[in-house]
Scaffold this active site. Structure first.
Site, PDB file in Angstrom:
ATOM      1  N   GLN A  10      46.121  24.879  50.672  1.00  0.00           N
ATOM      2  CA  GLN A  10      45.229  24.254  49.690  1.00  0.00           C
ATOM      3  C   GLN A  10      45.449  24.924  48.330  1.00  0.00           C
ATOM      4  O   GLN A  10      45.387  26.151  48.247  1.00  0.00           O
ATOM      5  CB  GLN A  10      43.796  24.475  50.151  1.00  0.00           C
ATOM      6  CG  GLN A  10      42.732  23.841  49.300  1.00  0.00           C
ATOM      7  CD  GLN A  10      41.349  24.336  49.727  1.00  0.00           C
ATOM      8  OE1 GLN A  10      41.112  25.532  49.848  1.00  0.00           O
ATOM      9  NE2 GLN A  10      40.441  23.426  49.978  1.00  0.00           N
ATOM     10  N   GLY A  11      45.704  24.143  47.302  1.00  0.00           N
ATOM     11  CA  GLY A  11      46.001  24.705  45.978  1.00  0.00           C
ATOM     12  C   GLY A  11      44.993  24.285  44.933  1.00  0.00           C
ATOM     13  O   GLY A  11      45.249  23.370  44.137  1.00  0.00           O
ATOM     14  N   SER A  65      42.395  27.018  43.530  1.00  0.00           N
ATOM     15  CA  SER A  65      42.066  28.157  42.666  1.00  0.00           C
ATOM     16  C   SER A  65      43.222  28.545  41.770  1.00  0.00           C
ATOM     17  O   SER A  65      44.399  28.456  42.155  1.00  0.00           O
ATOM     18  CB  SER A  65      41.697  29.366  43.528  1.00  0.00           C
ATOM     19  OG  SER A  65      40.632  29.054  44.370  1.00  0.00           O
ATOM     20  N   GLU A 110      34.786  20.607  53.719  1.00  0.00           N
ATOM     21  CA  GLU A 110      35.009  22.031  53.958  1.00  0.00           C
ATOM     22  C   GLU A 110      33.692  22.751  54.246  1.00  0.00           C
ATOM     23  O   GLU A 110      33.589  23.519  55.184  1.00  0.00           O
ATOM     24  CB  GLU A 110      35.691  22.651  52.725  1.00  0.00           C
ATOM     25  CG  GLU A 110      36.090  24.108  52.927  1.00  0.00           C
ATOM     26  CD  GLU A 110      37.000  24.635  51.831  1.00  0.00           C
ATOM     27  OE1 GLU A 110      36.976  24.085  50.721  1.00  0.00           O
ATOM     28  OE2 GLU A 110      37.735  25.598  52.108  1.00  0.00           O
ATOM     29  N   ASN A 120      28.789  32.171  47.960  1.00  0.00           N
ATOM     30  CA  ASN A 120      27.390  31.933  48.334  1.00  0.00           C
ATOM     31  C   ASN A 120      26.481  31.872  47.109  1.00  0.00           C
ATOM     32  O   ASN A 120      25.445  31.193  47.140  1.00  0.00           O
ATOM     33  CB  ASN A 120      26.932  33.009  49.325  1.00  0.00           C
ATOM     34  CG  ASN A 120      27.494  32.740  50.715  1.00  0.00           C
ATOM     35  OD1 ASN A 120      28.374  31.877  50.880  1.00  0.00           O
ATOM     36  ND2 ASN A 120      27.002  33.447  51.713  1.00  0.00           N
ATOM     37  N   GLU A 121      26.893  32.548  46.020  1.00  0.00           N
ATOM     38  CA  GLU A 121      26.079  32.451  44.791  1.00  0.00           C
ATOM     39  C   GLU A 121      26.115  30.997  44.278  1.00  0.00           C
ATOM     40  O   GLU A 121      25.095  30.433  43.877  1.00  0.00           O
ATOM     41  CB  GLU A 121      26.611  33.387  43.688  1.00  0.00           C
ATOM     42  CG  GLU A 121      26.359  34.867  43.942  1.00  0.00           C
ATOM     43  CD  GLU A 121      27.345  35.463  44.942  1.00  0.00           C
ATOM     44  OE1 GLU A 121      28.388  34.842  45.217  1.00  0.00           O
ATOM     45  OE2 GLU A 121      27.069  36.567  45.451  1.00  0.00           O
TER      46      GLU A 121
HETATM   47  C1  LIG Z   1      39.839  34.331  52.524  1.00  0.00           C
HETATM   48  C2  LIG Z   1      39.947  33.440  51.321  1.00  0.00           C
HETATM   49  C3  LIG Z   1      40.729  32.297  51.403  1.00  0.00           C
HETATM   50  C4  LIG Z   1      40.866  31.477  50.280  1.00  0.00           C
HETATM   51  N1  LIG Z   1      41.690  30.366  50.396  1.00  0.00           N
HETATM   52  C5  LIG Z   1      41.875  29.579  49.316  1.00  0.00           C
HETATM   53  C6  LIG Z   1      42.777  28.474  49.394  1.00  0.00           C
HETATM   54  O1  LIG Z   1      43.394  28.225  50.434  1.00  0.00           O
HETATM   55  N2  LIG Z   1      42.964  27.727  48.284  1.00  0.00           N
HETATM   56  C7  LIG Z   1      42.303  27.973  47.118  1.00  0.00           C
HETATM   57  O2  LIG Z   1      42.504  27.233  46.173  1.00  0.00           O
HETATM   58  N3  LIG Z   1      41.442  29.029  47.012  1.00  0.00           N
HETATM   59  C8  LIG Z   1      41.221  29.840  48.075  1.00  0.00           C
HETATM   60  N4  LIG Z   1      40.375  30.919  47.986  1.00  0.00           N
HETATM   61  C9  LIG Z   1      39.774  31.241  46.696  1.00  0.00           C
HETATM   62  C10 LIG Z   1      38.284  30.968  46.628  1.00  0.00           C
HETATM   63  O3  LIG Z   1      38.054  29.586  46.565  1.00  0.00           O
HETATM   64  C11 LIG Z   1      37.753  31.696  45.383  1.00  0.00           C
HETATM   65  O4  LIG Z   1      37.886  33.085  45.608  1.00  0.00           O
HETATM   66  C12 LIG Z   1      36.307  31.370  45.114  1.00  0.00           C
HETATM   67  O5  LIG Z   1      36.165  30.038  44.712  1.00  0.00           O
HETATM   68  C13 LIG Z   1      35.721  32.281  44.005  1.00  0.00           C
HETATM   69  O6  LIG Z   1      36.524  32.253  42.856  1.00  0.00           O
HETATM   70  P1  LIG Z   1      37.033  33.597  42.170  1.00  0.00           P
HETATM   71  O7  LIG Z   1      37.657  34.445  43.245  1.00  0.00           O
HETATM   72  O8  LIG Z   1      37.852  33.226  41.011  1.00  0.00           O
HETATM   73  O9  LIG Z   1      35.723  34.369  41.717  1.00  0.00           O
HETATM   74  P2  LIG Z   1      34.864  34.057  40.413  1.00  0.00           P
HETATM   75  O10 LIG Z   1      34.640  32.587  40.290  1.00  0.00           O
HETATM   76  O11 LIG Z   1      35.462  34.781  39.278  1.00  0.00           O
HETATM   77  O12 LIG Z   1      33.479  34.725  40.797  1.00  0.00           O
HETATM   78  C14 LIG Z   1      33.259  36.136  40.727  1.00  0.00           C
HETATM   79  C15 LIG Z   1      31.805  36.401  41.122  1.00  0.00           C
HETATM   80  O13 LIG Z   1      30.919  35.769  40.171  1.00  0.00           O
HETATM   81  C16 LIG Z   1      30.009  34.885  40.836  1.00  0.00           C
HETATM   82  N5  LIG Z   1      29.773  33.698  40.020  1.00  0.00           N
HETATM   83  C17 LIG Z   1      30.702  32.939  39.377  1.00  0.00           C
HETATM   84  N6  LIG Z   1      30.115  31.901  38.748  1.00  0.00           N
HETATM   85  C18 LIG Z   1      28.789  31.980  39.005  1.00  0.00           C
HETATM   86  C19 LIG Z   1      27.651  31.193  38.649  1.00  0.00           C
HETATM   87  N7  LIG Z   1      27.759  30.082  37.911  1.00  0.00           N
HETATM   88  N8  LIG Z   1      26.431  31.573  39.118  1.00  0.00           N
HETATM   89  C20 LIG Z   1      26.295  32.696  39.880  1.00  0.00           C
HETATM   90  N9  LIG Z   1      27.347  33.490  40.247  1.00  0.00           N
HETATM   91  C21 LIG Z   1      28.564  33.141  39.822  1.00  0.00           C
HETATM   92  C22 LIG Z   1      30.733  34.504  42.136  1.00  0.00           C
HETATM   93  O14 LIG Z   1      29.829  34.090  43.126  1.00  0.00           O
HETATM   94  C23 LIG Z   1      31.437  35.813  42.479  1.00  0.00           C
HETATM   95  O15 LIG Z   1      30.545  36.680  43.139  1.00  0.00           O
HETATM   96  C24 LIG Z   1      40.207  31.778  49.073  1.00  0.00           C
HETATM   97  C25 LIG Z   1      39.403  32.940  49.006  1.00  0.00           C
HETATM   98  C26 LIG Z   1      39.282  33.764  50.106  1.00  0.00           C
HETATM   99  C27 LIG Z   1      38.430  34.993  49.992  1.00  0.00           C
END
Ligand SMILES: Cc1cc2nc3c(=O)[nH]c(=O)nc-3n(C[C@H](O)[C@H](O)[C@H](O)COP(=O)(O)OP(=O)(O)OC[C@H]3O[C@@H](n4cnc5c(N)ncnc54)[C@H](O)[C@@H]3O)c2cc1C
Length: 391
Positions: free
Chosen positions: A125-126, A128, A243, A374-375
């Site tokens: 899945q692409g 992020s 999902e 979860n946030e």
């Molecule tokens: C095991 C695993 C598998 C994954 N697989 C995939 C995959 O196959 N394909 C893919 O595309 N992505 C994948 N991901 C990525 C995942 O979707 C992202 O990590 C997730 O969406 C969070 O984005 P980020 O890591 O950029 O964190 P950020 O968005 O930068 O968030 C950082 C922190 O800030 C908090 N935050 C951000 N915005 C808000 C808000 N508006 N209100 C309150 N809190 C907020 C978040 O909850 C988090 O705690 C995977 C992640 C993991 C851990």
């Protein structure tokens, strides 16, 4: 609610149980985050497909059994009970497939679903990107139209299984200068195309569970677009619903973990009972797994009557991810310091029930992050279920 299975449902359970007893590999497969393990899990998908068990809810024409949600829950309960291998094509079978069935052309369904069902093509899945995680509408990776092709440039990250997967489904900005969720297109592309560089990312356990993907003028035929150009956001939101909804984490998984946790507690009572909070946590874990099961059956019954899953997908996601953390943290407390030793260390913990609590514990840390943190789920609940003002 009457909790009773029909005759055909009971027979289906028996059929699944017998098939799994005869086919589940006796030895645990190596992790699918290794090259060898990935290949062995792919072979297991083929074996499931031969028994017509790889995608039981799909229509028969594409390799499924046309089962309803209750039969799917029964299948999952039996699957986890049998300690069968994890599903390496989860992204394809449970996320892309329902999206394809809703938005794909007949030709796309014929092209992609059968090879997905047999594990011949494994999907990543692409979505992020380094600057677009929770805020997915900030996607910057572009798919610029050039005749009958899109030319893809940019970077994706955290793409699960992408190290050895065959295909990727992703969201790309196809309208130059467009903002937020406008001008995004849903594209399906093979990961072996010229111009694609895949860099594995190591997880806490040292294995490469996901990857960064770099695109440098990658040409993808227009027929690989899912839905209309520029309509990708709504299609991706449907995928996100699948999902977070019922299919990502079925109750069978947590019932099995709870069962193993109770066993672990019973085998280590002397140590565990030194801290009364542990017994309490074991009980809460078991009750949580039962509660999640009943809540999921209730949701399945509602969906069978034509309802749509809405913001309750967010409450489900928070519930199972926190339950998974509780169960694994409790197991680690029971095991004590030895539980923290990796399987390749000289004296790893051996709970004797064929399950690596340490691997499960490390993976449970990711539950509150993937599939939307979860946030973010709490924001959705606040706005859409409770009617609170936007944060
Ligand atoms: C095991 C695993 C598998 C994954 N697989 C995939 C995959 O196959 N394909 C893919 O595309 N992505 C994948 N991901 C990525 C995942 O979707 C992202 O990590 C997730 O969406 C969070 O984005 P980020 O890591 O950029 O964190 P950020 O968005 O930068 O968030 C950082 C922190 O800030 C908090 N935050 C951000 N915005 C808000 C808000 N508006 N209100 C309150 N809190 C907020 C978040 O909850 C988090 O705690 C995977 C992640 C993991 C851990």
């Amino acid at each position: 609610m009457r909790l009773e299975y029909t005759g055909p449902q009971k027979r289906f359970r028996l059929e699944v149980r017998e098939w799994l007893a005869a086919h589940v590999p006796k030895a645990t497969l190596p992790s699918f985050d290794t090259e060898v393990g990935f290949a062995e899990h792919r072979a297991w998908e083929a074996s499931l497909a031969q028994g017509r068990f790889s995608a039981v809810t799909w229509p028969e024409a594409f390799g499924g059994r046309g089962c309803g949600l209750i039969e799917w829950l029964i299948f999952e309960e039996e699957y986890w009970r049998s300690s069968a291998p994890l599903r390496v094509n989860q992204n394809g079978i449970f996320l892309l497939a329902p999206t394809l069935m809703e938005f794909g052309t007949e030709a796309q369904k014929q092209r992609f679903l059968p090879k997905m069902a047999t594990g011949e093509e494994i999907w990543a899945q692409g979505w992020s990107e380094p600057g677009a995680g929770s805020d997915m509408a900030a996607i910057r990776c572009t798919a610029q139209r050039d005749g009958d092709h899109y030319v893809i440039n940019g970077q994706k990250t955290w793409s699960t299984r992408a190290v050895w997967a065959d295909w990727l489904f992703g969201l790309f900005r196809s309208e130059p200068g467009s903002q937020r969720h406008h001008g995004l297109t849903f594209v399906l592309l093979p990961l072996k195309l010229p111009g694609i560089t895949i860099r594995p990312i190591k997880q806490l356990n040292g294995l490469a569970g996901f990857a960064e993907i770099f695109f440098d003028n990658v040409r993808v035929p227009v027929e690989n677009r899912l839905g209309d150009e520029g309509a990708g956001w709504n299609i991706a939101m449907a995928t996100a619903g699948f999902e977070r909804g019922l299919m990502l984490r079925s109750p069978g998984r947590f019932q099995q973990t709870a069962k193993l946790l109770v066993k672990l507690y019973q085998q280590n009572r002397e140590r565990a009972d030194a801290d009364p909070a542990i017994r309490d946590a074991v009980m809460r874990s078991w009750m949580g797994a039962e509660a999640y099961t009943l809540a999921t059956y209730r949701t399945a019954c509602r969906l069978n009557k034509g309802a749509k899953i809405g913001a309750e997908a967010s409450t489900n996601k928070i519930f199972w991810s926190e339950l998974d953390l509780l169960m694994h943290e409790t197991a680690m407390q029971i095991l004590g310091p030895q539980g923290e030793l990796m399987a390749r260390s000289p004296e790893p913990a051996d709970p004797g029930n064929g399950y690596s609590w340490l691997d499960g514990f490390l993976f449970s840390q990711a539950g509150p992050i993937y599939a939307g943190t979860n946030e973010i789920q709490r924001n959705i609940i606040a706005e859409r279920m409770l009617g609170l003002p936007r944060a």
